[in-house]
Scaffold this motif. Structure first.
Motif, mmCIF file in Angstrom:
data_model
loop_
_atom_site.group_PDB
_atom_site.id
_atom_site.type_symbol
_atom_site.label_atom_id
_atom_site.label_comp_id
_atom_site.label_asym_id
_atom_site.label_seq_id
_atom_site.Cartn_x
_atom_site.Cartn_y
_atom_site.Cartn_z
ATOM 1 N N TYR A 47 47.055 3.578 23.914
ATOM 2 C CA TYR A 47 46.157 2.592 23.947
ATOM 3 C C TYR A 47 45.212 2.621 22.385
ATOM 4 O O TYR A 47 45.018 1.760 21.626
ATOM 5 C CB TYR A 47 45.391 2.333 24.998
ATOM 6 C CG TYR A 47 44.484 1.357 24.792
ATOM 7 C CD1 TYR A 47 44.670 0.049 25.079
ATOM 8 C CD2 TYR A 47 42.729 1.596 24.550
ATOM 9 C CE1 TYR A 47 43.755 -1.089 25.024
ATOM 10 C CE2 TYR A 47 41.849 0.862 24.716
ATOM 11 C CZ TYR A 47 42.324 -0.719 24.649
ATOM 12 O OH TYR A 47 41.316 -1.657 24.848
ATOM 13 N N TYR A 48 44.481 3.641 22.460
ATOM 14 C CA TYR A 48 43.730 4.119 21.376
ATOM 15 C C TYR A 48 44.397 4.117 19.893
ATOM 16 O O TYR A 48 43.769 3.513 18.890
ATOM 17 C CB TYR A 48 42.867 5.281 21.378
ATOM 18 C CG TYR A 48 41.565 5.328 22.298
ATOM 19 C CD1 TYR A 48 40.637 4.294 22.055
ATOM 20 C CD2 TYR A 48 41.555 6.163 23.498
ATOM 21 C CE1 TYR A 48 39.600 4.067 22.968
ATOM 22 C CE2 TYR A 48 40.562 6.022 24.094
ATOM 23 C CZ TYR A 48 39.537 4.890 24.220
ATOM 24 O OH TYR A 48 38.622 5.043 25.082
ATOM 25 N N SER A 49 45.562 4.653 19.907
ATOM 26 C CA SER A 49 46.368 4.545 18.564
ATOM 27 C C SER A 49 46.815 3.187 18.125
ATOM 28 O O SER A 49 46.524 2.678 17.025
ATOM 29 C CB SER A 49 47.456 5.699 18.622
ATOM 30 O OG SER A 49 48.561 4.972 19.429
ATOM 31 N N LYS A 50 47.225 2.295 19.161
ATOM 32 C CA LYS A 50 47.398 1.014 18.730
ATOM 33 C C LYS A 50 46.202 0.028 18.430
ATOM 34 O O LYS A 50 46.256 -0.579 17.500
ATOM 35 C CB LYS A 50 48.394 0.458 19.978
ATOM 36 C CG LYS A 50 49.396 0.734 20.314
ATOM 37 C CD LYS A 50 50.089 0.014 21.410
ATOM 38 C CE LYS A 50 51.455 0.331 21.877
ATOM 39 N NZ LYS A 50 52.006 -0.250 23.037
ATOM 40 N N ARG A 51 45.099 0.494 19.279
ATOM 41 C CA ARG A 51 43.608 -0.383 18.800
ATOM 42 C C ARG A 51 43.280 0.201 17.253
ATOM 43 O O ARG A 51 43.020 -0.714 16.496
ATOM 44 C CB ARG A 51 42.842 0.045 19.880
ATOM 45 C CG ARG A 51 41.618 -0.362 19.688
ATOM 46 C CD ARG A 51 40.692 -0.351 20.667
ATOM 47 N NE ARG A 51 39.551 -0.860 20.626
ATOM 48 C CZ ARG A 51 38.138 -0.527 21.174
ATOM 49 N NH1 ARG A 51 38.191 0.559 21.811
ATOM 50 N NH2 ARG A 51 36.957 -1.002 20.994
ATOM 51 N N ALA A 52 43.587 1.497 16.956
ATOM 52 C CA ALA A 52 43.263 1.932 15.790
ATOM 53 C C ALA A 52 43.948 1.506 14.688
ATOM 54 O O ALA A 52 43.522 1.060 13.502
ATOM 55 C CB ALA A 52 43.017 3.422 15.729
ATOM 56 N N SER A 53 45.137 1.165 14.954
ATOM 57 C CA SER A 53 46.101 0.676 13.789
ATOM 58 C C SER A 53 45.988 -0.825 13.565
ATOM 59 O O SER A 53 45.955 -1.205 12.605
ATOM 60 C CB SER A 53 47.634 0.902 14.182
ATOM 61 O OG SER A 53 48.065 0.352 15.250
ATOM 62 N N ARG A 54 45.427 -1.545 14.434
ATOM 63 C CA ARG A 54 45.105 -2.932 14.600
ATOM 64 C C ARG A 54 44.038 -3.109 13.690
ATOM 65 O O ARG A 54 43.816 -4.147 12.830
ATOM 66 C CB ARG A 54 45.138 -3.600 15.896
ATOM 67 C CG ARG A 54 46.577 -4.053 16.620
ATOM 68 C CD ARG A 54 46.230 -4.873 17.611
ATOM 69 N NE ARG A 54 46.482 -3.886 18.756
ATOM 70 C CZ ARG A 54 46.125 -4.101 19.825
ATOM 71 N NH1 ARG A 54 44.817 -4.601 20.241
ATOM 72 N NH2 ARG A 54 46.330 -2.910 20.916
ATOM 73 N N HIS A 55 42.924 -2.144 13.844
ATOM 74 C CA HIS A 55 41.737 -2.149 12.997
ATOM 75 C C HIS A 55 41.789 -1.729 11.680
ATOM 76 O O HIS A 55 40.711 -1.596 11.075
ATOM 77 C CB HIS A 55 40.591 -1.903 13.983
ATOM 78 C CG HIS A 55 40.267 -2.631 15.293
ATOM 79 N ND1 HIS A 55 40.265 -4.095 15.425
ATOM 80 C CD2 HIS A 55 40.070 -2.259 16.397
ATOM 81 C CE1 HIS A 55 40.122 -4.523 16.517
ATOM 82 N NE2 HIS A 55 40.073 -3.550 17.595
ATOM 83 N N GLY A 56 42.743 -0.896 11.521
ATOM 84 C CA GLY A 56 42.831 0.083 10.239
ATOM 85 C C GLY A 56 41.992 1.172 10.274
ATOM 86 O O GLY A 56 41.748 1.409 9.106
#
Length: 58
Positions: A47-56
């Motif tokens: 979840y955190y990795s997907k969230r970080a990749s979405r926000h760059g």
């Protein structure tokens, strides 16, 4: 936010698992809870990795 990011809900899930294995040997209960905890950690990390990749962020 998904349910597995809420510490109260994850605690309830782990308690339900423990209650279902009430009469199982301690070794079995420990292994089941270890597996469940590991899966929860993986879901949270994903979840955190997907969230970080979405926000760059990373």
């Amino acid at each position: 936010m998904p349910w597995y990011m809420n510490p109260i809900r994850t605690c309830k899930v782990l308690n339900r698992i423990a209650n279902r294995h009430r009469h199982a040997p301690l070794r079995d209960l420990t292994s089941v809870l270890d597996l469940a905890t590991e899966k929860l950690w993986r879901k949270q990390e994903c979840y955190y990795s997907k969230r970080a990749s979405r926000h760059g962020d990373s």
